[in-house]
Design an enzyme around this catalytic site. Structure first.
Site, PDB file in Angstrom:
ATOM      1  CB  CYS A  91      -3.310  11.799  36.739  1.00  0.00           C
ATOM      2  SG  CYS A  91      -3.657  12.693  38.223  1.00  0.00           S
ATOM      3  CG  ASP A  92      -6.077   9.850  34.312  1.00  0.00           C
ATOM      4  OD1 ASP A  92      -5.010   8.955  34.487  1.00  0.00           O
ATOM      5  OD2 ASP A  92      -7.030   9.650  34.781  1.00  0.00           O
ATOM      6  CB  CYS A 103      -6.710  13.622  37.831  1.00  0.00           C
ATOM      7  SG  CYS A 103      -5.103  14.074  37.915  1.00  0.00           S
TER       8      CYS A 103
END
Ligand code: NAP
Length: 315
Positions: free
Chosen positions: A137-138, A134
């Site tokens: 997200c990261d 992701c």
């Protein structure tokens, strides 16, 4: 056989939100969460894009907070796997691995999806420690560094372009010369000075002692191997929806996601789908949660209509 108003399968953000909405509307729910409830959030490093979740909790912490919220509302998460779901005709029946059975006129399927992984042993070693599925997200944690993105579809190309906002350089590793992604994304990636293409290349090994420091790739045409130095790698080779329970019973799309309309209604009356199992596109916790709310509200309307068409018998 335990009778309920609604059976919800899956206790990730979609299933839990559906349970919260349904129970606050007075419906009696069975929330079947599997032996390790929580879904993909359990494996997400840090969450900074879920409204209200301040302090960058880990995915584990966020789903734990959501589970505590369901508990506060008196909703028990049943920690067992649903082995079978009978959707021939209502009342629908869910049978758990432990043998317990639940029946209800409504089912909300929120079984999620899993990232498709390359299947390398070194990938497993660095998952959550440099290797992620992701970028949204990261990606931010790789600020100023070099990273790899693996895949040639729209997600990989979007991820690569998105990452150039923070990182120093993106190696876009794809197993073919041609991309599956839309031409407009391919053109944008090729024009981006921070993106270097590694085409006809398959990942062989993620390298590093404790921290990720590279991705070894092999050119499938020449057989030559080289290591791309990187501290982060984003595997974007698609997802696999968890549809085992409903396969052959609900209509699926061409990629095996449950077909559902804007009200989360599936091809079967009284059966709703929410979250990543019906969403091949967005795959975000906040969107899964929102679709759980939609499914519960739509399910509530459906149940009320059923009740008004078939009023309870007077004694
Ligand atoms: P996808 O379209 O299925 O692409 C997966 C990519 O990963 C393909 O390029 C595939 O290579 C590669 N791949 C698959 N297995 C691999 C393996 N074992 N090793 C190396 N490479 C592998 O998946 P996606 O990009 O996640 O997109 C999913 C859906 O969402 C698609 O319908 C997509 O159009 C849609 N989407 C759209 C947008 C947008 O329109 N902006 C954004 C994101 C997603 P091959 O090409 O060689 O098969």
């Amino acid at each position: 056989m335990i009778q309920k108003d609604i059976i919800i399968i899956g206790a990730g953000p979609a299933g839990c939100t559906a349970a919260i909405y349904a129970s606050r509307s007075g419906f009696d729910c069975a929330l079947i969460g599997g032996s390790v409830p929580g879904g993909q959030l359990l494996y997400t490093n840090s969450i900074e894009n879920f409204p209200g979740a301040t302090g960058a909790p880990s995915g584990f912490e966020l789903i734990d907070r959501i589970h505590k919220q369901t508990a506060q509302l008196g909703i028990e998460i049943i920690r067992d796997n649903a082995d079978r779901l009978e959707l021939d005709k209502p009342p629908y029946v869910a049978t758990l691995a432990g043998g317990q059975q639940y029946c209800a006129p409504i089912v909300i399927v929120a079984t999620g999806a899993n990232a498709r992984w390359l299947g390398l042993a070194s990938e497993e070693k660095f998952r959550g420690h440099g290797v992620s599925s992701c970028a949204t997200c990261d990606g931010f944690f790789q600020k100023g560094r070099d990273v790899c993105v693996i895949g040639g579809g729209n997600t990989a190309l979007e991820d690569a372009i998105f990452l150039t906002k923070f990182v120093n350089k993106v190696y876009l590793v794809h197993r073919r010369y041609e991309f599956r992604a839309d031409e407009i994304l391919v053109a944008a990636a090729k024009a981006n000075p921070k993106i270097e293409l590694a085409l006809d290349s398959v990942p062989v090994e993620f390298t590093g002692a404790d921290a990720l420091d590279g991705l070894k790739v092999k050119n499938i045409k020449t057989g030559a191997e080289r290591t791309l130095a990187c501290s982060g790698a984003f595997v974007a080779i698609g997802t696999i929806p968890n549809i085992n329970l409903v396969k052959g019973q609900l209509e699926l799309d061409t990629e095996n996601y449950i077909r559902a309309d804007a009200h989360c209604r599936t091809s079967k009356d009284g059966v709703f789908a929410a979250g990543d199992v019906m969403d091949p596109y967005y795959r975000q916790a906040v969107i899964a949660a929102a679709s759980g709310a939609r499914a519960a509200i739509a399910a509530g309307h459906y149940l009320q209509n059923l009740a008004s068409r078939c009023p309870a018998k007077q004694p």
